[in-house]
Design a protein around this motif. Structure first.
Motif: not given
Length: 80
Positions: A13-26, A36-46
């Motif tokens: 339901y959201i839309s992001l424009e720019g840069e996103l940093w996540v420390r652990d998991k997204a 998008i930068r993730v320090g751990g695991k990134l799960e990209i859903l369907s």
């Protein structure tokens, strides 16, 4: 965007424009335009659509997700 137990969840339901940093998991299931930068695991859903650069230590991509851009996997690449 919801954060729970060091997991950042981005719903469809959201839309992001720019840069996103996540420390652990997204867990991403939305539209992101940028980096998008993730320090751990990134799960990209369907339902996810990512236009830009993706940096993560590990990535899991569901069938149906769309990524238009660059994907860099590995801890040493997060700050490039």
């Amino acid at each position: 965007m919801q954060t729970k137990d060091d997991v950042t969840i981005l719903s469809p339901y959201i839309s992001l424009e720019g840069e996103l940093w996540v420390r652990d998991k997204a867990i991403v299931n939305c539209h992101i335009q940028g980096k998008i930068r993730v320090g751990g695991k990134l799960e990209i859903l369907s339902e996810a659509v990512i236009e830009g650069e993706v940096y993560a230590q590990a990535i899991e991509i569901d069938s149906g997700a769309t990524i238009n851009g660059r994907i860099v996997i590995g801890k040493n690449k997060l700050n490039s």
